[in-house]
Design an enzyme around this catalytic site. Sequence first.
Site, PDB file in Angstrom:
ATOM      1  N   GLU A  68       0.839  -1.213   0.000  1.00 46.36           N
ATOM      2  CA  GLU A  68       0.000   0.000   0.000  1.00 46.36           C
ATOM      3  C   GLU A  68       0.867   1.253   0.000  1.00 46.36           C
ATOM      4  OE1 GLU A  68      -1.644   2.978   2.948  1.00 46.36           O
ATOM      5  OE2 GLU A  68      -2.018   0.962   3.703  1.00 46.36           O
ATOM      6  N   HIS A  69       1.914   1.242   0.823  1.00 43.55           N
ATOM      7  CA  HIS A  69       2.825   2.399   0.872  1.00 43.55           C
ATOM      8  C   HIS A  69       3.490   2.642  -0.479  1.00 43.55           C
ATOM      9  CE1 HIS A  69       3.674   3.732   5.191  1.00 43.55           C
ATOM     10  NE2 HIS A  69       2.603   2.961   5.262  1.00 43.55           N
ATOM     11  N   GLU A 140       7.305   3.610  11.719  1.00 48.46           N
ATOM     12  CA  GLU A 140       5.860   3.565  11.951  1.00 48.46           C
ATOM     13  C   GLU A 140       5.500   2.430  12.902  1.00 48.46           C
ATOM     14  OE1 GLU A 140       1.793   2.680   9.368  1.00 48.46           O
ATOM     15  OE2 GLU A 140       3.577   3.447   8.340  1.00 48.46           O
TER      16      GLU A 140
END
Length: 427
Positions: A68-69, A140
């Site tokens: 997704e990133h 993250e």
Amino acid sequence: MKLTEYKHINEQVYKGTLPNGLSIFVIPKPGFHKKYAYFATDYGGVDRRFKLGNKWIDTPAGVAHFLEHKMFDTEDGNALEALSANGASPNAYTSFDITAYHFECTDNFTENLEILLDFVSTPYFTAESVQKELGIIAQEILMYEDIPDVCLYYDFLKSLLKNNPLRDSIAGTVESISMITADTLYDCHKVFYAPSNMALCVVGDVDPSMVYETAQKVITAEAAEIPLRDYGAPETLSPEVFNIEKSMEVSLPIFIGGCKVSPAAFGSDILLQEITGMLSLEMLCGPSSPLYLKLYADGHINADFSASYSSAAGVTYIAFGGEAREPKRVYEEVLNAIQHNLTNMPDKALFERIKKADIGGHIRALNSFSAIASGVIEGHFRGYDPLEATTILSKISIDDIIKYMRINFIPENMTLSVINPKNEVIQ
């Protein structure tokens, strides 16, 4: 595209499927300026082991989130910047079982839709960009490990589950993502981002044929085999452990209690079970329930207290929790209320009020473009139609709630996870 009308909620949905298997849904909203597009794959954090042909494939935890990133990277730059420059507000997310890319805008919708479909369908990774992203995602992951609510939630799932990958963070661990390479991302994109494993939903004042033709023009990949997923050995209804506690920087203890319930397999039974489960939870400890009102009036809970119903990867569970100075006392009160409901007739008037409120809530949610789109695609992936929710709700009786509670709300299957303030003993 085929039109389906839902006269009971005054909605219409155009449905179509491209020759390559991509499912397309368009929900017209005449007169609205805003338009919304939601493009998703039936692929999330739990999909780490899968079978293609006769071969089982294992991937590191965190690949779906990593993809997704990286999907916003294009050979010419960055799709996020391109959409923003074209007047759109884009975003994306990865859940346990879905990865979705979406945007809203008022102008240039067709151009923005082309950008969305193109970058999600056209992977572009390099060894250098993957290595750079490793550091970003590692930070993250470390950040989330310091957030009490996140830690509490995963502690709760670990208390419930023994084998299922729902136990593990969607983002993976610093160690697991270090094993991800550009080839890993290309391979998983090829498997899970095939059109036959994806769906597109558009909401707004748009021409359904334009959406279909745009998707057909941009997405040229062919249909592919849908992978068989493996989520580990089947879970029993008993929790893995009955209690998990730790200390972190919180001002008051926070807690989650709950249990697994028997999951529905596929289709409309999933929606029926979800609606019945949520109604049962609201009867037990929702804001209108006698238990909630008593706990709130006595100061044992605050407005942060809530209950939820969740289902993914073959597991269904209920949860309740929030802040409480004495979380074990609140937990015991909920267990006592469950026991009471097992031997006493629930309040029928309360049930009717809650059911009417839920029907109203579903109708109000139709004003949210994002809620409609995500709900339609999630339902599509699981084989049910979420726009039939109010019809199902209207047919549920108090007897259905009694039966559901007695089968699923079993005190002996409950587990409790608590995070206490550091250096403070809470009884």
